[in-house]
Motif scaffolding. Structure first.
Motif, PDB file in Angstrom:
ATOM      1  N   GLU B  25      38.586 -46.857 -61.504  1.00 14.55           N
ATOM      2  CA  GLU B  25      39.696 -45.942 -61.275  1.00 14.55           C
ATOM      3  C   GLU B  25      38.893 -44.494 -60.941  1.00 14.55           C
ATOM      4  O   GLU B  25      39.650 -43.757 -60.223  1.00 14.55           O
ATOM      5  CB  GLU B  25      40.650 -45.954 -62.376  1.00 14.55           C
ATOM      6  CG  GLU B  25      41.808 -45.208 -62.292  1.00 14.55           C
ATOM      7  CD  GLU B  25      42.884 -45.700 -61.272  1.00 14.55           C
ATOM      8  OE1 GLU B  25      42.984 -46.635 -60.725  1.00 14.55           O
ATOM      9  OE2 GLU B  25      43.517 -44.765 -60.568  1.00 14.55           O
ATOM     10  N   ARG B  29      39.918 -41.239 -58.024  1.00 10.81           N
ATOM     11  CA  ARG B  29      40.302 -40.330 -58.180  1.00 10.81           C
ATOM     12  C   ARG B  29      39.321 -39.196 -57.623  1.00 10.81           C
ATOM     13  O   ARG B  29      39.791 -38.164 -57.231  1.00 10.81           O
ATOM     14  CB  ARG B  29      40.479 -39.970 -60.005  1.00 10.81           C
ATOM     15  CG  ARG B  29      41.442 -40.827 -60.546  1.00 10.81           C
ATOM     16  CD  ARG B  29      42.787 -40.430 -60.315  1.00 10.81           C
ATOM     17  NE  ARG B  29      43.689 -41.146 -60.882  1.00 10.81           N
ATOM     18  CZ  ARG B  29      44.134 -41.009 -62.076  1.00 10.81           C
ATOM     19  NH1 ARG B  29      44.336 -39.659 -62.284  1.00 10.81           N
ATOM     20  NH2 ARG B  29      45.204 -41.796 -62.824  1.00 10.81           N
ATOM     21  N   THR B  32      39.294 -38.633 -53.998  1.00  8.82           N
ATOM     22  CA  THR B  32      40.452 -38.242 -53.628  1.00  8.82           C
ATOM     23  C   THR B  32      40.047 -36.302 -54.029  1.00  8.82           C
ATOM     24  O   THR B  32      40.530 -35.659 -53.033  1.00  8.82           O
ATOM     25  CB  THR B  32      41.787 -38.337 -54.563  1.00  8.82           C
ATOM     26  OG1 THR B  32      41.854 -39.504 -54.406  1.00  8.82           O
ATOM     27  CG2 THR B  32      42.942 -37.623 -53.807  1.00  8.82           C
ATOM     28  N   VAL B  33      39.573 -36.288 -55.015  1.00 15.42           N
ATOM     29  CA  VAL B  33      39.500 -34.690 -55.588  1.00 15.42           C
ATOM     30  C   VAL B  33      38.266 -34.065 -54.740  1.00 15.42           C
ATOM     31  O   VAL B  33      38.372 -32.858 -54.394  1.00 15.42           O
ATOM     32  CB  VAL B  33      39.152 -34.652 -57.158  1.00 15.42           C
ATOM     33  CG1 VAL B  33      38.364 -33.534 -57.593  1.00 15.42           C
ATOM     34  CG2 VAL B  33      40.843 -35.031 -57.802  1.00 15.42           C
ATOM     35  N   PHE B  37      33.468 -33.640 -49.397  1.00 15.68           N
ATOM     36  CA  PHE B  37      32.396 -32.795 -49.941  1.00 15.68           C
ATOM     37  C   PHE B  37      31.302 -33.544 -50.625  1.00 15.68           C
ATOM     38  O   PHE B  37      30.356 -33.377 -50.674  1.00 15.68           O
ATOM     39  CB  PHE B  37      32.884 -31.703 -51.089  1.00 15.68           C
ATOM     40  CG  PHE B  37      33.729 -30.772 -50.139  1.00 15.68           C
ATOM     41  CD1 PHE B  37      33.117 -29.711 -49.414  1.00 15.68           C
ATOM     42  CD2 PHE B  37      35.076 -31.106 -50.374  1.00 15.68           C
ATOM     43  CE1 PHE B  37      33.933 -28.890 -48.864  1.00 15.68           C
ATOM     44  CE2 PHE B  37      35.894 -29.790 -49.624  1.00 15.68           C
ATOM     45  CZ  PHE B  37      35.287 -28.928 -48.758  1.00 15.68           C
ATOM     46  N   ALA B 111      34.473 -26.957 -54.202  1.00 13.20           N
ATOM     47  CA  ALA B 111      35.270 -27.840 -54.028  1.00 13.20           C
ATOM     48  C   ALA B 111      35.566 -28.285 -55.527  1.00 13.20           C
ATOM     49  O   ALA B 111      36.777 -28.669 -55.868  1.00 13.20           O
ATOM     50  CB  ALA B 111      34.760 -29.193 -53.240  1.00 13.20           C
ATOM     51  N   LEU B 114      37.600 -26.031 -57.334  1.00 13.37           N
ATOM     52  CA  LEU B 114      38.973 -25.799 -57.115  1.00 13.37           C
ATOM     53  C   LEU B 114      39.789 -26.931 -57.478  1.00 13.37           C
ATOM     54  O   LEU B 114      40.980 -26.783 -57.845  1.00 13.37           O
ATOM     55  CB  LEU B 114      39.133 -25.694 -55.625  1.00 13.37           C
ATOM     56  CG  LEU B 114      40.339 -25.174 -54.810  1.00 13.37           C
ATOM     57  CD1 LEU B 114      40.448 -23.675 -55.321  1.00 13.37           C
ATOM     58  CD2 LEU B 114      40.075 -25.347 -53.273  1.00 13.37           C
ATOM     59  N   ALA B 115      39.149 -28.017 -57.492  1.00 16.25           N
ATOM     60  CA  ALA B 115      39.846 -29.211 -57.934  1.00 16.25           C
ATOM     61  C   ALA B 115      40.410 -29.200 -59.359  1.00 16.25           C
ATOM     62  O   ALA B 115      41.279 -29.826 -59.924  1.00 16.25           O
ATOM     63  CB  ALA B 115      39.023 -30.497 -57.868  1.00 16.25           C
ATOM     64  N   PHE B 117      40.929 -26.254 -60.980  1.00 18.21           N
ATOM     65  CA  PHE B 117      41.295 -24.620 -61.176  1.00 18.21           C
ATOM     66  C   PHE B 117      42.472 -24.308 -62.292  1.00 18.21           C
ATOM     67  O   PHE B 117      42.601 -23.533 -62.856  1.00 18.21           O
ATOM     68  CB  PHE B 117      41.959 -24.288 -59.901  1.00 18.21           C
ATOM     69  CG  PHE B 117      41.386 -22.948 -59.289  1.00 18.21           C
ATOM     70  CD1 PHE B 117      39.881 -23.036 -59.435  1.00 18.21           C
ATOM     71  CD2 PHE B 117      41.724 -22.154 -58.565  1.00 18.21           C
ATOM     72  CE1 PHE B 117      39.179 -22.211 -59.087  1.00 18.21           C
ATOM     73  CE2 PHE B 117      40.783 -21.173 -58.011  1.00 18.21           C
ATOM     74  CZ  PHE B 117      39.557 -20.864 -58.249  1.00 18.21           C
ATOM     75  N   SER B 118      43.221 -25.522 -62.630  1.00 20.02           N
ATOM     76  CA  SER B 118      44.243 -25.462 -63.515  1.00 20.02           C
ATOM     77  C   SER B 118      43.537 -25.312 -65.146  1.00 20.02           C
ATOM     78  O   SER B 118      44.237 -24.823 -66.066  1.00 20.02           O
ATOM     79  CB  SER B 118      45.179 -26.680 -63.415  1.00 20.02           C
ATOM     80  OG  SER B 118      44.187 -27.718 -63.665  1.00 20.02           O
ATOM     81  N   ARG B 125      39.554 -17.293 -61.738  1.00 18.83           N
ATOM     82  CA  ARG B 125      39.953 -18.011 -60.220  1.00 18.83           C
ATOM     83  C   ARG B 125      39.491 -16.941 -59.180  1.00 18.83           C
ATOM     84  O   ARG B 125      38.960 -17.436 -58.000  1.00 18.83           O
ATOM     85  CB  ARG B 125      41.426 -18.198 -60.489  1.00 18.83           C
ATOM     86  CG  ARG B 125      41.640 -19.508 -61.257  1.00 18.83           C
ATOM     87  CD  ARG B 125      43.317 -19.876 -60.971  1.00 18.83           C
ATOM     88  NE  ARG B 125      43.568 -20.598 -62.291  1.00 18.83           N
ATOM     89  CZ  ARG B 125      44.787 -20.699 -62.572  1.00 18.83           C
ATOM     90  NH1 ARG B 125      45.700 -20.133 -61.763  1.00 18.83           N
ATOM     91  NH2 ARG B 125      45.365 -21.396 -63.626  1.00 18.83           N
ATOM     92  N   GLU B 172      37.838 -20.641 -42.132  1.00 18.58           N
ATOM     93  CA  GLU B 172      37.671 -20.989 -43.600  1.00 18.58           C
ATOM     94  C   GLU B 172      37.974 -19.457 -44.443  1.00 18.58           C
ATOM     95  O   GLU B 172      38.622 -19.640 -45.372  1.00 18.58           O
ATOM     96  CB  GLU B 172      36.342 -21.364 -43.838  1.00 18.58           C
ATOM     97  CG  GLU B 172      36.098 -22.264 -45.028  1.00 18.58           C
ATOM     98  CD  GLU B 172      36.379 -23.485 -45.137  1.00 18.58           C
ATOM     99  OE1 GLU B 172      36.881 -24.054 -44.119  1.00 18.58           O
ATOM    100  OE2 GLU B 172      36.528 -24.213 -45.986  1.00 18.58           O
ATOM    101  N   LEU B 179      44.565 -17.655 -49.812  1.00 19.83           N
ATOM    102  CA  LEU B 179      44.503 -18.335 -51.438  1.00 19.83           C
ATOM    103  C   LEU B 179      44.399 -17.040 -52.427  1.00 19.83           C
ATOM    104  O   LEU B 179      44.951 -16.950 -53.372  1.00 19.83           O
ATOM    105  CB  LEU B 179      43.129 -18.921 -51.744  1.00 19.83           C
ATOM    106  CG  LEU B 179      43.376 -20.529 -51.027  1.00 19.83           C
ATOM    107  CD1 LEU B 179      42.284 -21.445 -51.550  1.00 19.83           C
ATOM    108  CD2 LEU B 179      44.796 -21.202 -51.278  1.00 19.83           C
TER     109      LEU B 179
END
Lengths: 189, 189
Positions: B25, B29, B32-33, B37, B111, B114-115, B117-118, B125, B172, B179
């Motif tokens: 799994e 993920r 996707t994330v 890259f 990348a 950023l994936a 960033f939370s 940031r 880019e 952003l």
DNA sequence: TTCGTCATGTAATGGGTTACATGATTAC
DNA sequence: GTAATCATGTAACCCATTACATGACGAA
């Protein structure tokens, strides 16, 4: 049948098609030509030249490189080893350029093919461009899917990254379509 | 201090931050994330999990993964090995997310940041986004140079490839500026 | 005199993909 | 039944980057 290493070989053959060169200069050309798709260190270039010399694709020459006829020939600097493409090398290169395999749709392979398109027949050019476009259309589709039907909710940043990636792929497709149209116009004449 | 391998570790820690998961799994993920890259094969993922387990960043759990509480728990299928992030793993991840090194401006590292960033503080940031933009502005500059001041004349195809590459880099930069602006607005509130 | 570029080359190091091995389950 | 997906793992294979070694020349 077409490893990463092979792509490098073809690129070298392609550059040597314009005249004999030595490693250091070759690297600069290749960096321009393969650009962002492929970095190139001496640690992989020089051994590649040795290999290709051993296989008979290229041969050592003691001449000054063609492009430097104006410069002070070997002006005291360290001796260069100048390589030239052989007849066999030309044949192998011609085959690669005109009978592209699946590697021609991949990032690196495509860039290499495009870089030496002048050595490729018109019909084959179209095939390569269209094959590359198909590949990218698949990518676009996949990205769209994961953006719309994506079940796992991702945070805003990841979403923007994916969105941005999708737009990039779409842009790539448009660019290829332009090239294809240009090519068709040229060939109709 | 931040090898390719480290980036993978951080990404794994980041995903495990949302709850325990098993390798199969996790790979989905991460695909996707990290998307285009970084491809990810089992041949590198499973060994990575073993390593991280041995180092104490993650630990094996016998529980069913959180996201599958609805699914028939381990319904006859092959036993899964579920991994969870440890306290130490969380600390290491937090450090990486909030004290970014130079790897944060590179393609892959950016990348990854950023994936997740939370998990990153607002000020950090902005630093990451601006650092990334600088890096890309350099690339734009280099490409412009080689297109205008480029002495070696290249054929039309190579030229179009380079032109296309330049436009991609410019795009880019614009995206990053958006952003950054968004981020500033958010932070002012 | 010191730094950047020219110029070739090797060894150490690191790390990724593919293929193979195994086997159950689910959907068609 | 058979293909796809789930699921983990290892070994063989391939290959690239970085650091190191060496040395000269030109410019500041």
């Amino acid at each position: 049948m077409s490893s990463r290493r092979d792509v490098l070989s073809f690129a070298i053959l392609g550059v040597l098609g314009d005249g004999p060169q030595h490693g250091y200069e070759l690297r600069k050309r290749l960096t321009t030509v393969l650009g962002p798709f492929r970095a190139l260190s001496y640690g992989s270039l020089y051994p590649a030249l040795k290999r290709m010399n051993a296989t008979g694709l290229i041969e050592e020459e003691s001449l000054t490189p063609a492009t430097e006829s104006t410069a002070p020939a070997l002006s005291g600097r360290r001796a260069r080893i100048v390589y030239a493409i052989t007849a066999e090398g030309k044949e192998i290169f011609g085959e690669w350029a005109n009978k592209p395999g699946p590697e021609a749709w991949e990032d690196e392979g495509f860039a290499a093919h495009l870089a030496f398109f002048s050595a490729t027949e018109e019909r084959t050019r179209l095939r390569i461009l269209e094959g590359r476009r198909s590949r990218l259309e698949e990518r676009v589709e996949a990205l769209r899917e994961s953006l719309t039907r994506g079940k796992e909710r991702v945070d805003a940043y990841t979403l923007q990254l994916q969105q941005h990636g999708l737009e990039g792929a779409e842009r790539e497709v448009r660019w290829l379509t332009e090239l294809i149209d240009q090519e068709k116009v040229t060939q109709e004449r």
